[in-house]
Write an enzyme that holds these catalytic residues in place. Structure first.
Site, PDB file in Angstrom:
ATOM      1  N   SER A 166       0.874  -1.181   0.000  1.00 19.10           N
ATOM      2  CA  SER A 166       0.000   0.000   0.000  1.00 19.10           C
ATOM      3  C   SER A 166       0.904   1.222   0.000  1.00 19.10           C
ATOM      4  O   SER A 166       2.096   1.131   0.333  1.00 19.10           O
ATOM      5  CB  SER A 166      -0.847   0.010   1.281  1.00 19.10           C
ATOM      6  OG  SER A 166      -1.420   1.276   1.500  1.00 19.10           O
ATOM      7  N   TYR A 201      -1.784  -1.116  10.359  1.00 12.51           N
ATOM      8  CA  TYR A 201      -1.767  -1.246   8.897  1.00 12.51           C
ATOM      9  C   TYR A 201      -0.427  -0.748   8.340  1.00 12.51           C
ATOM     10  O   TYR A 201       0.198  -1.412   7.513  1.00 12.51           O
ATOM     11  CB  TYR A 201      -2.940  -0.447   8.322  1.00 12.51           C
ATOM     12  CG  TYR A 201      -3.234  -0.683   6.865  1.00 12.51           C
ATOM     13  CD1 TYR A 201      -3.950  -1.804   6.446  1.00 12.51           C
ATOM     14  CD2 TYR A 201      -2.817   0.217   5.888  1.00 12.51           C
ATOM     15  CE1 TYR A 201      -4.251  -2.014   5.104  1.00 12.51           C
ATOM     16  CE2 TYR A 201      -3.109   0.018   4.548  1.00 12.51           C
ATOM     17  CZ  TYR A 201      -3.826  -1.101   4.159  1.00 12.51           C
ATOM     18  OH  TYR A 201      -4.113  -1.300   2.826  1.00 12.51           O
TER      19      TYR A 201
END
Ligand code: NAD
Length: 260
Positions: free
Chosen positions: A142, A155
């Site tokens: 990401s 995350y």
């Protein structure tokens, strides 16, 4: 060149994984589909892919929080499909909360699914690639593997870890015909981000569509979400022979998010 190869895509029952499965299947690549759905639903999905693209398809619903399940999943895939040539570590979850208040169970689940599962899958799939002297490992990281955002401690930790893992594996596999890369997307239009959009809509008193626009433009200069198929096409390119020298890279696809 890719026809008849076998791709295993974790988390391919939804979003980016499902779109990638369609892109790869259209090239005649056999598939191991995977995700959290019942075996019956998975069999229906696998049959649909097999008929639509005339390929071999296996489905597995291993829970990636469990190391033994991952081992069994990968071994079963190699046994049934003959090899794993392309491994796309894509499955992931999200939870947003300040680090101070972050629930431990959410932290553990995000680290297990978004990071450790990729490590285990690579460990179990590598011998199959080394035997054939060819392989492609693509870790769907990401933009949060490159930069931080508030309320995303787990995350960001997992995705930064995935980028580090990618670099080490690329070094270890450099002479084996195996490339290892991470893709770092900005906002992609999938169910993963619906909760964030709904929360923002409530906070700002706007509808879902407006909240979606506001969420994207808060970080991303290019004012639109990516379609999951775009990530699938990028993954297909990384599988091609033209991409054989791209390895160890964390590749942003982020509408200039990290250009700032
Ligand atoms: P999604 O929610 O649409 O799909 C997630 C997939 O992971 C599903 O198939 C689900 O079944 C599977 N999964 C979740 N928990 C699992 C578990 N415990 N065991 C096995 N499988 C499990 O999400 P998506 O947006 O397609 O995300 C795919 C990847 O892309 C994730 O790693 C995510 O972090 C990354 N990503 C997404 C975006 C975005 O904006 N959507 C941006 C950058 C990166």
């Amino acid at each position: 060149m890719l026809k008849q190869k076998v791709a295993l895509i974790t988390g391919s029952t939804s979003g980016i994984g499902l779109a990638t499965a369609h892109v790869l299947a259209a090239q005649g690549i056999n598939l191991v589909l995977h995700g959290l759905m019942s075996s019956d639903e998975g069999e229906v999905l696998a049959k649909k892919f097999a008929e639509q693209y005339d390929i071999n398809v296996l489905f597995d619903n291993a829970d990636l929080r469990n190391v033994e399940s991952i081992e069994h999943f990968i071994q079963r895939a190699v046994e049934r499909m003959g090899s794993i040539d392309i491994l796309v570590n894509n499955a992931g979850i999200q939870h947003t909360e300040s680090a101070e208040n972050f629930p431990l169970d959410k932290w553990n689940a995000i680290i297990a699914i978004n990071l450790s599962a990729a490590f285990h899958a690579i460990q179990y799939a590598l011998p199959s690639m080394k035997n054939r002297g060819w392989g492609r490992i693509i870790n769907v990281a990401s933009v949060h593997g490159l930069v931080g955002s508030v309320n995303k401690s787990a995350y960001c930790a997992a995705k930064h870890g995935l980028v580090g893992l990618t670099k080490v594996l690329a070094l270890e596999c450099a002479e084996q015909g195996i490339t290892v890369n991470a893709i770092c997307p900005g906002w992609v239009d999938t169910p993963l981000i619906n909760e964030q959009i709904s929360t923002l809509a409530q906070q700002q008193g706007v509808d879902f569509k407006q909240a979606k626009y506001n969420l994207v433009t808060a970080k991303q200069p290019l004012p639109e979400m990516m379609a999951p198929e775009q990530i699938g096409q990028f993954i297909l390119f990384l599988c091609s022979d033209s991409a054989r020298s791209i390895t160890g890279s964390a590749l942003p696809m982020d509408g200039a998010w990290t250009a700032q």
